[in-house]
Design a protein around this motif. Structure first.
Motif, PDB file in Angstrom:
ATOM      1  N   GLY A 166      -6.681   0.558   3.756  1.00  0.00           N
ATOM      2  CA  GLY A 166      -7.167   1.559   2.819  1.00  0.00           C
ATOM      3  C   GLY A 166      -7.236   1.126   1.371  1.00  0.00           C
ATOM      4  N   TYR A 200       0.841  -1.205   0.000  1.00  0.00           N
ATOM      5  CA  TYR A 200       0.000   0.000   0.000  1.00  0.00           C
ATOM      6  C   TYR A 200       0.872   1.249   0.000  1.00  0.00           C
ATOM      7  N   ARG A 237      -3.270  -0.372  -4.666  1.00  0.00           N
ATOM      8  CA  ARG A 237      -4.607  -0.100  -4.141  1.00  0.00           C
ATOM      9  C   ARG A 237      -5.584  -1.241  -4.403  1.00  0.00           C
TER      10      ARG A 237
END
Length: 452
Positions: A201, A159, A164
């Protein structure tokens, strides 16, 4: 539907390329021609969208007996650093061809098991490549993670390096199926890595499910899908097991072929599985892929930007894709090239300063035309012919399509062909109608998996 399955369930390509690998003209290919095609493609596209890199990381600690990938089974992690050094050498051979710094648009780590490599070694590899490129705006970086050995450190490190999207190979949650394919993988492991990815994320988490594996039945498949939906991955690959032991050798002979679901049973796995996925909010994209409406894969479909290459479906297209590592396939749009398939030969050729390819194909004008139609069918489920710029077998192809139209698999309007919802499962069959190289040179032996 069963009668259609019996009619159309024949060996056929998956069309990650056209021409497909068995029909590459190797006699007309050369390393020099390949380099020239790379230079041409780079000069045409680098300042625009940029290029893609695929990195094949082949090592696995155990053999999954359903796998058709090129891999090396070992528990010795001292293979990591020498292999990474070879990847960097190969990349530098390509850098010598470019007249300016590459703009990197897409990067994918595949395998094998990319997460076999330590986070530290992956960081060394990627930071070395990053030091030689400019990153495109909104780059697409993704990797394949094994739920059993992907650590939170793997996810955080990648990341931090711009990744992503992550895809986890699930295959099936039924213990009997897992034992047959030598992939013992509890749901808790998948849940853990999926939640870690979201916590860190990652914008996109994908799960791979396979139907047609030994001992699969609908009850077990439904259980797997419903367990998967508890985690609500952004996209799913729900694809047919390709049983090709005559190509892959002992790896796919780890079970009795009688344990595989027959054509009707396998068809039910797909039809019922597709129906359940759609009921649970997923939209079918291209062939064998599903996504939630927010995911870029679906967005690329509705905006007609969906693309298909040797990495499968992607949400954007780059003309030049460089494949690094053993067996990796590169695509300059005008030519294909595949690397050698053993670690030893790969490293030896790089020590000698040579791009380690074993074969390739230079596309002619007809190939480029047919490739466009195959991509249109595989990505948008439709294509339109220019009768002034067709091919000698067009009349024969249209005759075969009329048979498919009678079976309600396609709709034909003048020279526009659309695959119907009913015909989605037969997309490979529709594309085969235009596969001129296979049409002109039917194989004498079986070289493809079954289409359904």
């Amino acid at each position: 539907m069963n009668s259609l399955v019996n009619k159309y369930n024949i060996p056929g390509p998956r069309y990650t390329s056209y021409p497909t690998v068995p029909y590459w003209e190797q006699d007309a290919f050369s390393l020099q021609k390949w380099k020239e095609s790379v230079v041409t493609s780079f000069q045409e596209t680098n300042s625009k969208g940029g290029i893609s890199i695929y990195i094949h990381l082949p090592f696995c600690e155990a053999l999954c007996t359903f796998c058709a990938c090129h891999k090396r089974i070992t528990k010795q992690h001292n293979v990591e650093v020498p292999y990474i050094e070879s990847l960097i050498k190969e990349w530098h051979l390509y850098l010598e061809l470019f007249n300016e710094k590459p703009k990197l648009k897409e990067l994918h780590l595949g395998g094998g098991t990319p997460t076999f490599f330590s986070p530290e070694n992956l960081k060394i590899l990627l930071e070395t490549i990053y030091s030689t490129v400019d990153l495109a705006e909104s780059p697409e970086f993704s990797f394949e993670g094994h739920p059993n050995n992907t650590t939170k450190e793997h996810l955080q490190t990648l990341y931090d390096l711009g990744f992503r999207r992550v895809s986890f190979g699930v295959q099936d949650y039924d213990p009997k199926v897992q034992k047959a394919i030598n992939r013992i993988q509890p749901f808790e492991n998948v849940k853990k890595v999926t939640e870690w990815a979201r916590e860190i994320g990652y914008m996109g988490v994908s799960h791979d499910l396979v139907f047609g594996l030994p001992h699969q039945n609908w009850d077990a498949m439904e259980f797997t899908i419903r367990k998967t939906l508890e985690l609500k991955p952004d996209r799913l690959a729900f694809y047919s097991y390709a049983h090709v032991p005559w190509i892959k050798g002992v790896g796919q002979r780890g079970f009795d072929e009688n344990d595989l679901p027959n054509g009707d049973e396998k068809r039910r796995l797909y039809e019922e599985g597709k129906k359940l996925l759609q009921e649970l909010g997923y939209i079918e994209v291209g062939m064998d892929h599903f996504s939630l409406p927010h995911d870029e894969l679906y967005q690329s479909l509705i905006h007609k930007k969906l693309h298909r290459n040797f990495m499968g479906y992607t949400s954007s297209k780059t003309q030049l894709m460089i494949g690094l590592g053993i067996s990796a396939i590169s695509d300059s749009w005008y030519a294909f090239a595949q690397n050698v398939k053993t670690v030893e030969e790969y490293q030896k050729m790089l020590e000698e300063g040579c791009i380690p390819m074993m074969k390739g194909h230079i596309l002619n004008e007809e190939d480029l035309m047919i490739r466009t139609h195959v991509l249109n069918l595989m990505c948008q489920l439709e294509t339109t012919f220019d009768i002034q710029n067709s091919f000698p077998e067009l009349e024969n192809a249209l005759e075969m399509l009329k048979e498919m139209e009678r079976d309600e698999l396609v709709e034909i309007n003048d020279y526009q062909i659309k695959i119907t919802d009913k015909g989605r499962a037969f997309t490979r069959n529709v594309a085969m109608v235009f596969d001129l190289r296979m049409m002109r040179n039917q194989p004498n032996t079986r070289i493809f998996s079954m289409t359904i």
